[in-house]
Write a protein that holds these residues in place. Structure first.
Motif, PDB file in Angstrom:
ATOM      1  N   ASP A  84     -60.594  43.833  25.610  1.00 55.38           N
ATOM      2  CA  ASP A  84     -60.547  44.312  24.231  1.00 55.38           C
ATOM      3  C   ASP A  84     -59.329  45.198  23.990  1.00 55.38           C
ATOM      4  O   ASP A  84     -59.253  46.322  24.501  1.00 55.38           O
ATOM      5  N   ALA A  85     -58.397  44.688  23.202  1.00 55.30           N
ATOM      6  CA  ALA A  85     -57.170  45.443  22.920  1.00 55.30           C
ATOM      7  C   ALA A  85     -57.457  46.677  22.075  1.00 55.30           C
ATOM      8  O   ALA A  85     -56.886  47.749  22.299  1.00 55.30           O
ATOM      9  N   ALA A  86     -58.355  46.548  21.103  1.00 54.46           N
ATOM     10  CA  ALA A  86     -58.625  47.665  20.192  1.00 54.46           C
ATOM     11  C   ALA A  86     -59.173  48.875  20.937  1.00 54.46           C
ATOM     12  O   ALA A  86     -58.858  50.018  20.586  1.00 54.46           O
ATOM     13  N   GLY A  87     -59.983  48.639  21.968  1.00 55.55           N
ATOM     14  CA  GLY A  87     -60.541  49.752  22.713  1.00 55.55           C
ATOM     15  C   GLY A  87     -59.543  50.418  23.640  1.00 55.55           C
ATOM     16  O   GLY A  87     -59.668  51.607  23.949  1.00 55.55           O
ATOM     17  N   CYS A  88     -58.552  49.661  24.102  1.00 56.13           N
ATOM     18  CA  CYS A  88     -57.561  50.198  25.041  1.00 56.13           C
ATOM     19  C   CYS A  88     -56.362  50.824  24.339  1.00 56.13           C
ATOM     20  O   CYS A  88     -55.727  51.737  24.881  1.00 56.13           O
ATOM     21  N   ALA A  89     -56.032  50.305  23.172  1.00 48.45           N
ATOM     22  CA  ALA A  89     -54.771  50.663  22.517  1.00 48.45           C
ATOM     23  C   ALA A  89     -54.588  52.157  22.251  1.00 48.45           C
ATOM     24  O   ALA A  89     -53.495  52.688  22.485  1.00 48.45           O
ATOM     25  N   PRO A  90     -55.596  52.879  21.753  1.00 40.55           N
ATOM     26  CA  PRO A  90     -55.349  54.310  21.467  1.00 40.55           C
ATOM     27  C   PRO A  90     -54.858  55.089  22.671  1.00 40.55           C
ATOM     28  O   PRO A  90     -53.980  55.965  22.551  1.00 40.55           O
ATOM     29  N   HIS A  91     -55.395  54.797  23.852  1.00 44.62           N
ATOM     30  CA  HIS A  91     -54.979  55.505  25.064  1.00 44.62           C
ATOM     31  C   HIS A  91     -53.540  55.118  25.446  1.00 44.62           C
ATOM     32  O   HIS A  91     -52.757  55.963  25.887  1.00 44.62           O
ATOM     33  N   VAL A  92     -53.203  53.841  25.269  1.00 46.65           N
ATOM     34  CA  VAL A  92     -51.843  53.394  25.593  1.00 46.65           C
ATOM     35  C   VAL A  92     -50.839  54.022  24.635  1.00 46.65           C
ATOM     36  O   VAL A  92     -49.780  54.513  25.064  1.00 46.65           O
ATOM     37  N   PHE A  93     -51.143  54.049  23.361  1.00 48.31           N
ATOM     38  CA  PHE A  93     -50.197  54.622  22.395  1.00 48.31           C
ATOM     39  C   PHE A  93     -50.068  56.131  22.550  1.00 48.31           C
ATOM     40  O   PHE A  93     -48.999  56.696  22.316  1.00 48.31           O
ATOM     41  N   GLU A  94     -51.144  56.786  22.967  1.00 49.87           N
ATOM     42  CA  GLU A  94     -51.048  58.220  23.271  1.00 49.87           C
ATOM     43  C   GLU A  94     -50.055  58.442  24.401  1.00 49.87           C
ATOM     44  O   GLU A  94     -49.223  59.358  24.358  1.00 49.87           O
ATOM     45  N   GLY A  95     -50.129  57.580  25.412  1.00 51.31           N
ATOM     46  CA  GLY A  95     -49.177  57.672  26.510  1.00 51.31           C
ATOM     47  C   GLY A  95     -47.761  57.359  26.071  1.00 51.31           C
ATOM     48  O   GLY A  95     -46.796  57.996  26.536  1.00 51.31           O
ATOM     49  N   LEU A  96     -47.602  56.388  25.199  1.00 54.70           N
ATOM     50  CA  LEU A  96     -46.271  56.048  24.693  1.00 54.70           C
ATOM     51  C   LEU A  96     -45.663  57.205  23.922  1.00 54.70           C
ATOM     52  O   LEU A  96     -44.473  57.525  24.106  1.00 54.70           O
ATOM     53  N   VAL A  97     -46.457  57.840  23.074  1.00 55.44           N
ATOM     54  CA  VAL A  97     -45.957  58.991  22.310  1.00 55.44           C
ATOM     55  C   VAL A  97     -45.471  60.087  23.252  1.00 55.44           C
ATOM     56  O   VAL A  97     -44.379  60.650  23.074  1.00 55.44           O
ATOM     57  N   GLY A  98     -46.269  60.404  24.256  1.00 57.41           N
ATOM     58  CA  GLY A  98     -45.868  61.433  25.211  1.00 57.41           C
ATOM     59  C   GLY A  98     -44.624  61.042  25.990  1.00 57.41           C
ATOM     60  O   GLY A  98     -43.753  61.877  26.256  1.00 57.41           O
ATOM     61  N   THR A  99     -44.518  59.768  26.346  1.00 55.49           N
ATOM     62  CA  THR A  99     -43.353  59.300  27.087  1.00 55.49           C
ATOM     63  C   THR A  99     -42.097  59.374  26.239  1.00 55.49           C
ATOM     64  O   THR A  99     -41.037  59.797  26.723  1.00 55.49           O
ATOM     65  N   LEU A 100     -42.200  58.982  24.972  1.00 50.58           N
ATOM     66  CA  LEU A 100     -41.029  59.058  24.088  1.00 50.58           C
ATOM     67  C   LEU A 100     -40.581  60.506  23.904  1.00 50.58           C
ATOM     68  O   LEU A 100     -39.375  60.792  23.844  1.00 50.58           O
ATOM     69  N   ALA A 101     -41.530  61.433  23.830  1.00 50.72           N
ATOM     70  CA  ALA A 101     -41.168  62.850  23.730  1.00 50.72           C
ATOM     71  C   ALA A 101     -40.462  63.296  25.014  1.00 50.72           C
ATOM     72  O   ALA A 101     -39.456  64.033  24.965  1.00 50.72           O
ATOM     73  N   GLY A 102     -40.966  62.852  26.153  1.00 48.20           N
ATOM     74  CA  GLY A 102     -40.316  63.189  27.417  1.00 48.20           C
ATOM     75  C   GLY A 102     -38.939  62.573  27.540  1.00 48.20           C
ATOM     76  O   GLY A 102     -38.015  63.189  28.095  1.00 48.20           O
ATOM     77  N   VAL A 103     -38.768  61.359  27.018  1.00 46.93           N
ATOM     78  CA  VAL A 103     -37.456  60.702  27.061  1.00 46.93           C
ATOM     79  C   VAL A 103     -36.466  61.430  26.160  1.00 46.93           C
ATOM     80  O   VAL A 103     -35.276  61.539  26.498  1.00 46.93           O
ATOM     81  N   GLN A 104     -36.929  61.934  25.034  1.00 49.39           N
ATOM     82  CA  GLN A 104     -36.042  62.703  24.174  1.00 49.39           C
ATOM     83  C   GLN A 104     -35.551  63.951  24.904  1.00 49.39           C
ATOM     84  O   GLN A 104     -34.368  64.322  24.826  1.00 49.39           O
ATOM     85  N   GLU A 105     -36.441  64.572  25.646  1.00 50.69           N
ATOM     86  CA  GLU A 105     -36.045  65.728  26.459  1.00 50.69           C
ATOM     87  C   GLU A 105     -35.057  65.296  27.540  1.00 50.69           C
ATOM     88  O   GLU A 105     -34.083  66.006  27.829  1.00 50.69           O
ATOM     89  N   PHE A 106     -35.304  64.128  28.120  1.00 51.11           N
ATOM     90  CA  PHE A 106     -34.378  63.595  29.124  1.00 51.11           C
ATOM     91  C   PHE A 106     -32.980  63.435  28.525  1.00 51.11           C
ATOM     92  O   PHE A 106     -31.977  63.822  29.150  1.00 51.11           O
ATOM     93  N   CYS A 107     -32.902  62.873  27.319  1.00 50.90           N
ATOM     94  CA  CYS A 107     -31.605  62.663  26.669  1.00 50.90           C
ATOM     95  C   CYS A 107     -30.884  63.981  26.435  1.00 50.90           C
ATOM     96  O   CYS A 107     -29.666  64.095  26.647  1.00 50.90           O
ATOM     97  N   GLU A 108     -31.635  64.984  26.000  1.00 47.42           N
ATOM     98  CA  GLU A 108     -31.039  66.287  25.738  1.00 47.42           C
ATOM     99  C   GLU A 108     -30.514  66.919  27.030  1.00 47.42           C
ATOM    100  O   GLU A 108     -29.391  67.451  27.064  1.00 47.42           O
ATOM    101  N   ARG A 109     -31.291  66.853  28.082  1.00 49.44           N
ATOM    102  CA  ARG A 109     -30.865  67.450  29.352  1.00 49.44           C
ATOM    103  C   ARG A 109     -29.720  66.668  29.978  1.00 49.44           C
ATOM    104  O   ARG A 109     -28.855  67.245  30.634  1.00 49.44           O
ATOM    105  N   TRP A 110     -29.722  65.374  29.772  1.00 50.81           N
ATOM    106  CA  TRP A 110     -28.636  64.553  30.297  1.00 50.81           C
ATOM    107  C   TRP A 110     -27.314  64.980  29.654  1.00 50.81           C
ATOM    108  O   TRP A 110     -26.287  65.120  30.338  1.00 50.81           O
ATOM    109  N   ALA A 111     -27.365  65.187  28.324  1.00 47.40           N
ATOM    110  CA  ALA A 111     -26.151  65.617  27.620  1.00 47.40           C
ATOM    111  C   ALA A 111     -25.736  67.014  28.057  1.00 47.40           C
ATOM    112  O   ALA A 111     -24.542  67.294  28.251  1.00 47.40           O
TER     113      ALA A 111
END
Length: 341
Positions: A84-111
């Protein structure tokens, strides 16, 4: 042997073992059960997969950042096998949001630490990367491709796309686009999946015949797929002249597996006269008076491509709802620009 453990659900056993090890913060056992997940996934039955996926998805916040992305990929693979995709998706997207925030921090520190070409997120990481930007930021960058895979597996389903909503998808795309611009790396599959339209009205004007058509599209990943389906509905339906795709060419753009070579029937153009590239997505088609409006011109040269779906697990659809009255089509065409060359 008279008895065996053929009926034993080894994948679910591994899931239970992994859950316990993660919650007990037992690193050695977690690694062992993690390997068991991989070992028994392919042989797992349909019911096992259906029961395991939501448990692994719910566990994601508790999994350490390193293997968390890999567990998300396993969840995505379970969904591709019928969970069931609908039951799994909220947890996956929560992880994606956190990862994108971490990647933004990565970009800033890289610069801040000298910049330069970004490391390949799918390559072997340099030993100094973690010291340079910090372990959490580094892991966000290195696991983003995994979160892309897992998120696309969720977005293959119309119910998930609808539940996520246009506003949240726009926020995710904005964050992803910022990462792409800063890093020079593209995450095309996730970007395209976030742009997929569902139950979307589309008005198409065929300039050579002066006719117009109201259609509705869903689950179309790119404009190659849209182009083929337009030819199927309009040429194959006897509404406009041209080359109609074969039944197989149309089927692989809707819900059948595989690819079949096809030849383009039109040039897709905006009302302002600019080309709508096959390499883009239906979201590139401009909205005019609340409805996406597309003009079909004769193809300037022959273009061929493998007909099929950009997202092989996503069902695509394009339906004709009505033929516009000649006066309505003429009025709309009168407002469209023709650009030479």
């Amino acid at each position: 042997m008279i008895f065996n453990d053929k009926g034993r659900e080894r994948f679910l056993d591994a899931v239970a073992g992994f859950e316990a090890a993660v919650r007990e913060r037992d690193a050695d056992r977690s690694e062992h059960e993690f390997q068991q997940l991989y070992q028994h996934f392919q042989q797992a039955g349909e019911q096992e997969i259906a029961r395991a996926a939501p448990r692994l998805a719910a566990l994601l916040p508790e999994v350490p950042p390193g293997p968390r992305g890999t567990i998300a990929v396993i969840v995505g693979a379970c969904v591709e096998r019928g969970a069931d995709a609908a039951g799994c998706a909220p947890h996956v997207f929560e992880g994606l949001v956190g990862t994108l925030a971490g990647v933004q921090e990565f970009c800033e520190r890289w610069a801040e630490t000298g910049g330069g070409d970004f490391p390949d997120p799918q390559g072997e990481p340099d030993a100094g990367l973690f010291d340079r930007v910090g372990p959490e930021a580094a892991l966000s960058w290195l696991t983003l491709p995994q979160w892309e895979m897992a998120s696309v597996a969720m977005l293959n389903h119309a119910s998930v796309r609808t539940a996520l909503g246009a506003e949240q998808r726009t926020r995710l795309f904005t964050a992803l686009r910022a990462v792409e611009e800063e890093s020079g790396h593209d995450f095309k599959c996730l970007a395209y999946a976030l742009h997929v339209l569902d139950d979307e009205p589309l008005v198409v004007l065929h300039r050579p015949t002066g006719t117009g058509y109201a259609l509705r599209m869903s689950g179309i990943g790119d404009n190659f797929q849209l182009h083929t389906l337009l030819a199927d509905v309009l040429v194959g339906g006897g509404h406009v002249p041209g080359r109609a795709p074969s039944a197989q060419e149309a089927a692989v753009c809707r819900d059948q597996p595989g690819q079949v070579d096809t030849t383009g029937s039109f040039n897709l153009v905006t009302p302002g006269g600019d080309w709508v590239w096959n390499e883009g997505t239906p979201s590139d088609i401009p909205v005019v008076d609340g409805v996406r409006l597309l003009v079909l011109d004769p193809p300037p040269y022959e273009r061929s491509w493998p007909a099929g779906r950009f997202f092989p697990h996503m069902t695509g659809d394009l339906r004709l709802e009505r033929v516009l009255e000649p006066a309505e089509a003429g009025r709309l065409l009168a407002g469209c620009v023709t650009k030479e060359g």
